[in-house]
Scaffold this motif. Structure first.
Motif, PDB file in Angstrom:
ATOM      1  N   ASN A  45       0.840  -1.198   0.000  1.00 13.73           N
ATOM      2  CA  ASN A  45       0.000   0.000   0.000  1.00 13.73           C
ATOM      3  C   ASN A  45       0.880   1.255   0.000  1.00 13.73           C
ATOM      4  OD1 ASN A  45      -2.534   1.097  -0.025  1.00 13.73           O
ATOM      5  ND2 ASN A  45      -2.760   1.146   2.195  1.00 13.73           N
ATOM      6  N   GLY A  93      -1.698  -6.840 -16.492  1.00 20.57           N
ATOM      7  CA  GLY A  93      -0.521  -6.120 -16.967  1.00 20.57           C
ATOM      8  C   GLY A  93      -0.832  -5.252 -18.171  1.00 20.57           C
ATOM      9  N   MET A  96      -2.923  -2.330 -17.361  1.00 16.44           N
ATOM     10  CA  MET A  96      -2.147  -1.279 -16.691  1.00 16.44           C
ATOM     11  C   MET A  96      -1.415  -0.413 -17.725  1.00 16.44           C
ATOM     12  SD  MET A  96       0.676  -1.789 -13.739  1.00 16.44           S
ATOM     13  CE  MET A  96       1.765  -2.671 -14.817  1.00 16.44           C
ATOM     14  N   ILE A  97      -0.862  -1.072 -18.722  1.00 17.75           N
ATOM     15  CA  ILE A  97      -0.146  -0.319 -19.770  1.00 17.75           C
ATOM     16  C   ILE A  97      -1.122   0.572 -20.531  1.00 17.75           C
ATOM     17  CG2 ILE A  97       1.129  -0.571 -21.950  1.00 17.75           C
ATOM     18  CD1 ILE A  97       2.278  -3.209 -20.685  1.00 17.75           C
ATOM     19  N   TYR A 182       5.505  -6.997  -7.318  1.00 15.67           N
ATOM     20  CA  TYR A 182       4.844  -6.274  -8.410  1.00 15.67           C
ATOM     21  C   TYR A 182       4.968  -4.769  -8.160  1.00 15.67           C
ATOM     22  CZ  TYR A 182       0.939  -5.663 -11.787  1.00 15.67           C
ATOM     23  OH  TYR A 182       0.141  -5.351 -12.855  1.00 15.67           O
ATOM     24  N   MET A 185       8.525  -3.515  -8.516  1.00 18.03           N
ATOM     25  CA  MET A 185       8.874  -3.344  -9.929  1.00 18.03           C
ATOM     26  C   MET A 185       8.336  -2.010 -10.471  1.00 18.03           C
ATOM     27  SD  MET A 185       7.874  -5.888 -13.022  1.00 18.03           S
ATOM     28  CE  MET A 185       6.170  -5.416 -12.982  1.00 18.03           C
ATOM     29  N   LEU A 186       7.097  -1.699 -10.104  1.00 13.35           N
ATOM     30  CA  LEU A 186       6.512  -0.435 -10.562  1.00 13.35           C
ATOM     31  C   LEU A 186       7.220   0.764  -9.936  1.00 13.35           C
ATOM     32  CD1 LEU A 186       2.695  -1.313 -10.522  1.00 13.35           C
ATOM     33  CD2 LEU A 186       4.253  -1.258 -12.465  1.00 13.35           C
ATOM     34  N   ILE A 188      10.376   0.819  -9.085  1.00 12.72           N
ATOM     35  CA  ILE A 188      11.665   0.943  -9.791  1.00 12.72           C
ATOM     36  C   ILE A 188      11.458   1.699 -11.109  1.00 12.72           C
ATOM     37  CG2 ILE A 188      13.464  -0.355 -11.018  1.00 12.72           C
ATOM     38  CD1 ILE A 188      13.203  -2.494  -8.802  1.00 12.72           C
ATOM     39  N   ILE A 189      10.424   1.292 -11.838  1.00 16.70           N
ATOM     40  CA  ILE A 189      10.146   1.977 -13.113  1.00 16.70           C
ATOM     41  C   ILE A 189       9.884   3.461 -12.865  1.00 16.70           C
ATOM     42  CG2 ILE A 189       8.461   2.168 -14.994  1.00 16.70           C
ATOM     43  CD1 ILE A 189       8.163  -0.895 -14.801  1.00 16.70           C
ATOM     44  N   LEU A 192      13.061   5.307 -11.840  1.00 17.48           N
ATOM     45  CA  LEU A 192      13.981   5.453 -12.979  1.00 17.48           C
ATOM     46  C   LEU A 192      13.476   6.502 -13.970  1.00 17.48           C
ATOM     47  CD1 LEU A 192      15.050   1.760 -13.669  1.00 17.48           C
ATOM     48  CD2 LEU A 192      16.374   3.569 -12.575  1.00 17.48           C
ATOM     49  N   SER A 245      -3.459  -0.818  -7.214  1.00 17.19           N
ATOM     50  CA  SER A 245      -4.436  -0.836  -6.124  1.00 17.19           C
ATOM     51  C   SER A 245      -5.614  -1.760  -6.452  1.00 17.19           C
ATOM     52  CB  SER A 245      -4.921   0.587  -5.885  1.00 17.19           C
ATOM     53  OG  SER A 245      -5.990   0.605  -5.003  1.00 17.19           O
TER      54      SER A 245
END
Lengths: 353, 446
Positions: A45, A93, A96-97, A182, A185-186, A188-189, A192, A245
């Motif tokens: 969260n 996935g 989400m994109i 998950y 990872m998001l 990190i993206i 970056l 979420s």
């Protein structure tokens, strides 16, 4: 006057950076391996808030454009996932994109008024977006798509991906750990992308716009392109938090807290608490905010410990009061956010030149 | 070099994301497909409803005997807004009944422990609260408040095969034994409540009645609105105006009431939410004052019928119609009824006499849950998570604080809601009591 002065890119400086990365890696690995499932879920969260607050930071912290409409971008991600998964059979996935692309376009459009107005007037425009979004999602003419005021439920990540190194994932423990990774990872993206923008020519343009818009234009910054692009990217990143979420709870309703004005305020609080215009600030802000919020709620509900003793007189839980007071105190002690405070204290010990 | 490294990691991360996206074999079927894959219900050889545990995350745990202590969890909004004010006494009522049950050994040989989580009425916080409670060893949940919060944890609890009984929502979503066998509702279903009001209106206006509909624009409000539209013709009701309010709206609904007054509706069926209830009531009084001769009968959802809410509305709440399956705890005339006296004496001894009216809902919820646990403990399988949900779906219990004739009944997948009999009552603001209008309506029992 600092006790130690360290030269930039010296072996000591590199050693400190490596140590920092190692500590972060250990913390990231420690959460899913040592924490309880409830705490891992709470961390997920918090990571969703990291994403939303980092995205908002691009617009407010670096560019100086005030937005209190980011809950709408969170909502676009939530609804894109909800609708595409439940009605059209998409995977989480891909949805989400798609949500991120949609939010980018929407953010780009919302930024158009920012070309003409700024400050409190822009804030009002984004406020309208935040208020309008839940109403639009409940609009009877869109009910065929959004399910109106009923919202969409039963859309969680049902079959978790079977990745070779994860094995079969089943039950709430595995599911919670999956969502943690998950979310990581998001994050990190997001980090970056934000870092990439901030450290680039565009980042310098953003800061120039924030500090002196006319000066920036004189220096050759294309205000229209820069503002609309950063708004679009920020919206796209915020939508990732919305998709995450929904994947976690399996429910999306237009009145969900993060889809309303309350969500925008929480993202703003997280950004300010951590430290605006820094990459690390929103990360720290989200962790601090969620930890304080969780701790006060849990301790207040159980009535144990110091909180239970102090607020024994109160008929209702003091969690909200404690959180509010903590935030006010924090703003006095650390006006630049928690990260700003840490940096200030660290500079008393060592400076990097 | 650094920026190149960052780009490489970005590509890797994006690739991982794409991989996860492509690997997601979700069929997108929503709740129907999902849940039928998760669990299946079966009919036991004897014909009694039985739950299948073969698809549980841990099938053995679902049928493992529970002895000594039964940890029960609930999630209630205790902080974060006005909902906390309304639900804090409900949580106290739950705690009181757990103590009462332990003191009176209502489940022989088993001590109950109640753990309460706080989700601030925010569905994003409910999963964490439930996970925390599961980590703490909670074996069954009862009385989780709110539709969205319950929906947000329903999948997890059904996958884990942990009973989620006495859900405090009247949404039809929770009557889904086929897809969610481990979840059962407690509140009188909103559709039943609406039909009760429609029936009462038909008795008050035998020649037909014009009705103005006012509801919050959420699933909660729509459940009433949809049902009323469905049964209107059957009961001689003509809906002449429909007005809505958003759940986040706090301003008085002046425009909505003006529209209802302009329609000349002879009755209003109103479904505001929480703190909107007293605001609505006050605005009705204003609209009546501003429109001489307009005096509609106002039926309001029984979720607004808390003495706390009605107290805020003051005289404006006088004459409102609502419904209940519990006795009016605030009525001094009822204080001598043995069961109510037991409740009042117990709460007074705990120093909680000031919250007896609002705490009654929590007491009743926990009382029904304890009856389910006791029934499960007395079953052939003994007390297990599976026997708890089977008992919840084959219940027949007369609640302590229930009106005469009220029986909480369930029967497998054919009758899933416990409370389906209601009495229409009218509020007297001066005496702060409710007067019965007619008798208990049980026509809509499944």
């Amino acid at each position: 006057m600092a006790l130690v002065t360290i030269k930039r890119n010296s072996p000591q400086h590199i050693a400190i950076r490596v140590l920092g990365v190692l500590l972060v890696a250990i913390a990231v690995l420690w959460v899913p391996t040592k924490m309880t499932t409830g705490n891992i879920d709470s961390m997920t969260n918090a990571l969703a808030l990291v994403i939303a607050a980092s995205a908002l930071n691009l617009v407010i912290g670096y560019t100086g454009l005030i937005s209190i409409g980011h809950s709408a971008f969170f909502g676009i991600g939530s609804y894109a996932t909800g609708v595409l998964v439940s009605k059209y059979g998409w995977g989480h996935g891909w949805s989400m994109i798609f949500g991120a692309l949609l939010a980018f376009i929407f953010g780009f459009i919302v930024a158009l008024p920012a070309l003409r107005i700024k400050g409190i007037y822009l804030a009002l425009v984004t406020l309208a977006v935040a208020v309008l979004f839940p109403t639009m999602m409940k609009w009877p003419k869109l009910e065929w798509l959004t399910n109106g005021a009923r919202g969409i439920s039963g859309i969680r990540y049902e079959e978790l991906p079977s990745l070779p190194f994860l094995g079969e994932l089943k039950g709430r423990d595995d599911r919670t750990v999956f969502f943690y990774w998950y979310a990581i990872m998001l994050v990190i993206i997001t980090v970056l992308v934000c870092r990439g923008i901030v450290k680039s020519r565009m980042g310098r343009a953003l800061i120039a716009i924030r500090d002196n818009e006319i000066g920036a234009e004189v220096m050759g910054v294309n205000l229209a392109t820069t503002k609309t692009l950063v708004f679009g990217v920020s919206a796209a990143l915020t939508s990732l938090a919305g998709s995450l979420s929904v994947a976690r709870t399996g429910v999306v309703t237009a009145d969900g807290a993060n889809l309303t004005l309350i969500g925008s305020i929480v993202f703003l609080v997280v950004m300010v608490v951590g430290g605006a215009a820094t990459i690390t600030g929103p990360i720290i802000g989200a962790l601090v905010y969620v930890w304080v919020d969780n701790y006060t709620r849990t301790a207040s509900a159980s009535g144990d410990g110091l909180i239970g003793w102090l607020f024994d007189w109160s008929a209702v839980s003091p969690a909200s009061i404690i959180l509010s007071v903590a935030l006010i105190v924090l703003m006095f002690v650390a006006p630049d956010g928690v990260f700003g405070l840490v940096r200030r204290l660290a500079r008393r010990v060592a400076v990097i030149k | 070099m650094t920026s190149r490294r960052i780009r490489l990691v970005s590509v890797f991360a994006a690739g991982a994301l794409l991989f996860a996206a492509c690997s997601d074999s979700d069929d997108g079927g929503g709740s129907d497909t999902t849940a039928s894959e998760t669990t299946e219900t079966t009919e036991a050889p004897s014909g009694a409803w039985a739950v299948s545990t073969e698809d549980c995350a841990d099938p053995d745990a679902a049928v493992a005997p529970i002895s000594g202590t039964l940890k029960v969890g609930t999630v209630v909004p205790l902080s974060g807004g006005t909902a906390a004010l309304a639900f804090a006494p409900v949580a106290e009522g739950m705690k009181a009944y757990v103590d009462y049950a332990n003191e009176n050994n209502l489940i022989p040989g088993v001590t109950l422990e109640l753990e309460i989580g706080d989700d601030q009425y925010n569905k994003d916080l409910t999963p964490t609260a439930v996970n925390d409670l599961l980590d703490g060893g909670v074996q069954a949940f009862t009385g989780i408040v709110g539709t969205d919060g319950n929906l947000a944890v329903r999948d997890t609890l059904n996958e884990e095969c942990v009973p989620q009984i006495q859900v405090l929502s009247g949404s039809p979503s929770f009557k889904d034994a086929e897809n969610y066998p481990w979840t059962t509702p407690q509140l009188a279903p909103y559709d039943v409540e609406t039909k009760v009001y429609a029936k009462q209106l038909a008795e008050l206006f035998p020649e037909g009645v014009t009705v103005g509909l006012y509801h919050v624009n959420t699933e909660f409000g729509l459940a009433y609105a949809d049902t009323l539209k469905e049964v209107a013709a059957e009961y001689g009701i003509e809906i002449v105006e429909e007005q809505t309010i958003e759940p986040t709206e706090t301003a008085p609904p002046t425009a909505q009431l003006n529209a209802l007054a302009a329609s000349g509706a002879e009755a209003i069926i109103a479904v505001p939410l929480g703190s909107q209830c007293p605001t609505f009531m006050k605005e009705v009084a204003n609209a009546k004052a501003a429109n001489a001769g307009w005096d509609p009968k106002v039926f309001i959802t029984n979720t607004c019928a808390s003495p706390l809410i009605l107290g805020v509305a003051g005289d404006a709440a006088n004459g409102l119609y609502t419904s209940n399956f519990l006795e009016d705890i605030g009525d001094p005339a009822k204080a001598t009824i043995p069961n109510i006296k037991t409740y009042l004496d117990y709460m007074t001894a705990r120093g909680q006499a000031d919250i007896v009216t609002t705490a009654a809902a929590g007491w009743s919820t926990m009382e029904a849950a304890v009856a389910i646990f006791a029934q499960a403990a007395a079953s052939e399988a003994g007390l297990t998570r599976a026997s708890i949900i089977e008992a919840a779906r084959s219940l027949e219990h007369v609640p302590m604080l229930g009106r005469e004739g009220v029986v909480l009944k369930t029967n497998g997948a054919s009758d899933q809601a416990t409370a389906e009999s209601l009495t229409v009552v009218q509020y007297n603001a001066a005496a702060k009591t409710f007067a019965d209008i007619g008798s208990l309506i049980s026509d809509f029992e499944s």
